[in-house]
Motif scaffolding. Structure first.
Motif, PDB file in Angstrom:
ATOM      1  N   TYR A  95       2.454   6.739  -3.891  1.00  6.72           N
ATOM      2  CA  TYR A  95       2.917   6.126  -5.133  1.00  6.72           C
ATOM      3  C   TYR A  95       2.159   6.735  -6.299  1.00  6.72           C
ATOM      4  O   TYR A  95       1.041   7.247  -6.141  1.00  6.72           O
ATOM      5  N   ALA A 114       2.210   0.457  -7.895  1.00  8.44           N
ATOM      6  CA  ALA A 114       2.277   0.125  -6.473  1.00  8.44           C
ATOM      7  C   ALA A 114       3.583  -0.550  -6.075  1.00  8.44           C
ATOM      8  O   ALA A 114       3.710  -1.011  -4.945  1.00  8.44           O
ATOM      9  N   ALA A 133       7.601   5.194  -5.820  1.00  7.74           N
ATOM     10  CA  ALA A 133       7.617   6.438  -5.048  1.00  7.74           C
ATOM     11  C   ALA A 133       8.743   7.381  -5.445  1.00  7.74           C
ATOM     12  O   ALA A 133       8.767   8.533  -5.000  1.00  7.74           O
ATOM     13  N   ALA A 181       1.825  -0.154  -0.256  1.00  9.19           N
ATOM     14  CA  ALA A 181       1.699   0.928  -1.224  1.00  9.19           C
ATOM     15  C   ALA A 181       0.428   0.845  -2.051  1.00  9.19           C
ATOM     16  O   ALA A 181      -0.146   1.863  -2.444  1.00  9.19           O
ATOM     17  N   THR A 228      -1.698  10.952   0.853  1.00  7.64           N
ATOM     18  CA  THR A 228      -0.385  10.370   1.139  1.00  7.64           C
ATOM     19  C   THR A 228       0.649  11.487   1.169  1.00  7.64           C
ATOM     20  O   THR A 228       0.397  12.607   0.716  1.00  7.64           O
ATOM     21  N   ARG A 279       7.695  -1.479  -0.620  1.00  5.91           N
ATOM     22  CA  ARG A 279       6.719  -1.511   0.463  1.00  5.91           C
ATOM     23  C   ARG A 279       5.443  -2.229   0.044  1.00  5.91           C
ATOM     24  O   ARG A 279       4.902  -1.974  -1.041  1.00  5.91           O
TER      25      ARG A 279
END
Length: 458
Positions: free
Chosen positions: A241, A14, A218, A24, A260, A21
């Motif tokens: 992620y 994450a 990511a 995430a 996502t 971020r």
């Protein structure tokens, strides 16, 4: 009767760096819960400079020095992770893992949650005076004159997964570490879950490369891969992620959080697999030397890429230590020029600064005309005729050991408002302490590792 192999392990990442971020983790945790089975959530938040800056914050405040966004990253998912037995492993302890663990303990109490079992991994921090008899001779022997006159800010060894695995074996629900190697955040959970030995080189190498694919968040899901018209990535604004599914032999499948954006593709995973790998046949980590020269990647489904063919060799006898030290001051100034002859006016402003600031070696960039392709000595700028760029941001920077000397640059850039050339505006300046890095090797046995359960947690 032959016992069945342990269930595959899911590890979701994450965060890939400090400042990543903070939203995430939610989709990753949702996906881990939906898939079911044993699972971990990891946060990778450290880099060399990040850790040195954390040491500076700890100097100013003994309760600081861990990941500044820890609360924002962890609070939204802490209750669900504990409720669904998703254990958390991270290096967001940075320069102060104990303070980070206490912060999490207080966070859980404030949320009305049962006190989690939090383990603190220690041993990487070699910054204290007690380590100087070991570290200073090694630094001098390996680095020679580079050590003359430096003032150390931090010294941290890249440690491996064994203490993480031991903490998990002891029942930790959350493991907080400092400078463990990035892939070790994945290797530790896999060692504990599957019961691997610390010399099971092939399995450790496979888990290491799974961790290597996860460690930048990511990036492996299309973030750093995206290049419009060449490498398309859908819904990059909501990029997911990654999640690794690891089997008992260490082989893995990389996917991403459900619902996502982004993409997990062969091309993107290949880029991440080779990221920062100096020798594909001998990728050095504290846990193992991984060999990916015969690695194979295959697309096994939408947003699912399998990795196999990784081999392992005995881990290095030494550990890498990064030493950050004070590097003087970085002065920066920017001013914009627009309209007809903007580039010529920006170049004239740079020349004014050069003549006004003798003794400072200036880095000059014409953002919008000549910056990334420039050089610190200004050779390209000096030998390139002015173009017709009509929107140019002049950036000038310099470093100096003496703060008073460095402060001259921001003052002179500000003076361009009225001292010309014409039409300059939007001045911004900064003066920041500079940190430099040196690296050396220390014998593994000189860095004893341990973990401690946070006092007060039963």
């Amino acid at each position: 009767m032959i016992p069945s192999p342990p269930s595959p392990l899911l590890i979701g990442c994450a965060a890939g760096f400090s400042g990543d971020r903070v939203d995430a983790a939610g989709p990753v945790v949702d996906t881990l819960i939906a898939r079911g089975g044993p699972a971990f959530l990891i946060f990778e938040t450290l880099a060399e400079r990040t850790l040195a800056l954390a040491q500076l914050r700890r100097r100013a405040d003994p309760d600081a020095g861990f990941e500044p966004l820890l609360d924002d990253m962890l609070r939204p998912v802490l209750a669900r992770c504990l409720a669904h037995k998703i254990r958390i492993v991270s290096n967001f302890g940075a320069a102060n893992p104990l303070a980070a663990a206490r912060h999490i303990q207080a966070m859980a109490a404030g949320m009305g949650l049962p006190a989690p079992r939090i383990a603190v991994v220690a041993g990487d921090d070699l910054s204290g005076a007690q380590h100087e008899p070991l570290l200073d001779p090694l630094l001098r022997a390996q680095l020679g004159a580079a050590m003359d006159g430096i003032r150390k800010v931090s010294a941290n060894a890249y440690i491996g997964a064994e203490a993480i695995a031991a903490a998990l074996d002891a029942g930790a629900q959350i493991v907080v570490a400092g400078r463990v190697a990035d892939p070790s955040l994945t290797v530790g959970p896999a060692m504990s879950h599957f019961g691997w030995r610390a010399d099971d080189w092939d399995r450790l190498a496979r888990a290491t490369m799974a961790g290597h694919l996860l460690e930048c968040g990511a990036q492996v899901c299309g973030g750093y891969f995206a290049d419009p018209g060449y490498k398309e990535v859908p819904d990059l604004h909501a990029v997911g992620y990654p999640i690794a599914e690891i089997d008992s032999d260490g082989h893995c499948v990389i996917s991403k959080a459900a619902r996502t954006g982004g993409v997990v593709s062969l091309a993107g995973v290949k880029e991440q697999l080779l990221y920062e790998v100096h020798d594909p046949a001998a990728y050095l980590t504290p846990d193992v030397v991984a060999d990916i020269s015969a690695a194979r990647l295959s697309q096994v489904g939408p947003d699912r890429v399998a990795l196999s063919g990784v081999r392992g060799h005995a881990r290095p006898a030494s550990l890498k230590v990064n030493v950050c030290h004070e590097g003087g001051w970085l002065a920066e100034g920017e001013i914009s020029y627009a309209g007809p002859r903007a580039e010529a006016r920006a170049r004239l402003a740079a020349e004014v600064l050069r003549r006004r600031l003798p003794g400072l070696a200036l880095r000059v960039d014409l953002i919008g005309a000549l910056s990334i392709m420039g050089d610190d000595a200004g050779r390209l700028l000096a030998h390139t005729p002015a173009g017709d760029a009509r929107d140019v941001r002049l950036r000038v920077a310099a470093t100096h050991a003496d703060r008073a000397q460095a402060e001259r640059l921001p003052r002179e850039v500000t003076a361009l408002y009225c001292c010309g050339p014409a039409g300059g505006g939007g001045v911004r300046t900064s003066l920041t302490p500079r940190l430099n890095t040196l690296s050396c090797l220390v014998p593994r046995e000189a860095v004893p590792l341990r973990f401690e359960m946070l006092e007060g947690v039963q």
